[in-house]
Design a protein around this motif. Structure first.
Motif: not given
Ligand SMILES: Cc1cc2nc3c(=O)[nH]c(=O)nc-3n(C[C@H](O)[C@H](O)[C@H](O)COP(=O)(O)O)c2cc1C
Length: 196
Positions: A17-18, A147-148, A168, A183, A186
């Motif tokens: 999942a990504r 996104m936050t 969010m 990716r 972690r």
């Molecule tokens: C609470 C939260 C806020 C995030 N805010 C943003 C954001 O504003 N913009 C964005 O491009 N990615 C955002 N992300 C994405 C994270 O960078 C991403 O989930 C993380 O790097 C893991 O990526 P993967 O699931 O592809 O491994 C957010 C993720 C979470 C969980």
């Protein structure tokens, strides 16, 4: 083998999942969202307070209003995702507590009578539920883009009220072309877990 969950389900929910940044045009239906909610509503919260509230942004007009409050880098994906959800915390969740936690209905006033206590508890527990929701989106075979990077006060004024705190915005759909970044690593078990 320590995990009892089917390996394919482990991949679907976590390993493969990504976080999606682009999406196909395939719609996300209300039925899918309901199935997701009806699964993840069982995720635990303190006193079963379940303070998460979900605003589905479906109309083009509402989508445009939301995009204006997103950070520049988040605008294109928020504009084009099949479905966008605003996740917020209900700071007045205690009104439902006698029904949600019948074992101790007095909690409504005895523990959550003060607004600052409710706000802290709602923030923590709605964030937990947001995580359950993201995993639920994956369980539906969809990708989530949380996104936050947004103007929280702007989103609150535009879509919510004083009793709700936005947490969010989540884009939801099937991943499109070049949907994700490589990716990122972690932390390992040994870096995170200590035993005392
Ligand atoms: C609470 C939260 C806020 C995030 N805010 C943003 C954001 O504003 N913009 C964005 O491009 N990615 C955002 N992300 C994405 C994270 O960078 C991403 O989930 C993380 O790097 C893991 O990526 P993967 O699931 O592809 O491994 C957010 C993720 C979470 C969980």
């Amino acid at each position: 083998m320590s995990l009892v969950l089917d390996p394919a389900a482990q991949d679907l929910l976590f390993r493969e999942a990504r976080t999606a940044n682009t999406f196909t045009d395939e719609p996300v239906t209300d039925e899918q969202v309901q199935a997701i909610y009806d699964l993840v509503k069982y995720g635990p919260t303190a006193f079963n307070q379940t303070p998460l509230r979900i605003t589905l942004v479906r109309s083009p007009e509402a989508r445009e209003r939301l995009v204006q409050h997103m950070a520049e880098g988040n605008r294109a994906k928020t504009a084009t995702a099949p479905l966008v959800a605003i996740l917020s915390a209900d700071n007045e969740f205690h009104e439902e507590l006698p029904q949600l936690f019948p074992a101790f209905p007095q909690a409504k006033d005895a523990i959550f009578g003060e607004r600052p206590v409710r706000e802290a508890s709602a923030a923590m527990n709605a964030a937990l539920q947001a995580a359950y929701f993201i995993v639920g989106v994956r369980a539906a075979g969809l990708a989530a883009g949380p996104m936050t990077g947004l103007d929280f006060e702007g989103v609150r004024k535009e879509f919510l009220d004083d009793d709700h705190t936005p947490l969010m915005v989540v884009n939801i759909g099937r991943p499109g072309e070049n949907a994700w970044y490589p990716r990122s690593p972690r932390l390992s078990y040994d870096e995170v877990v200590t035993t005392v």
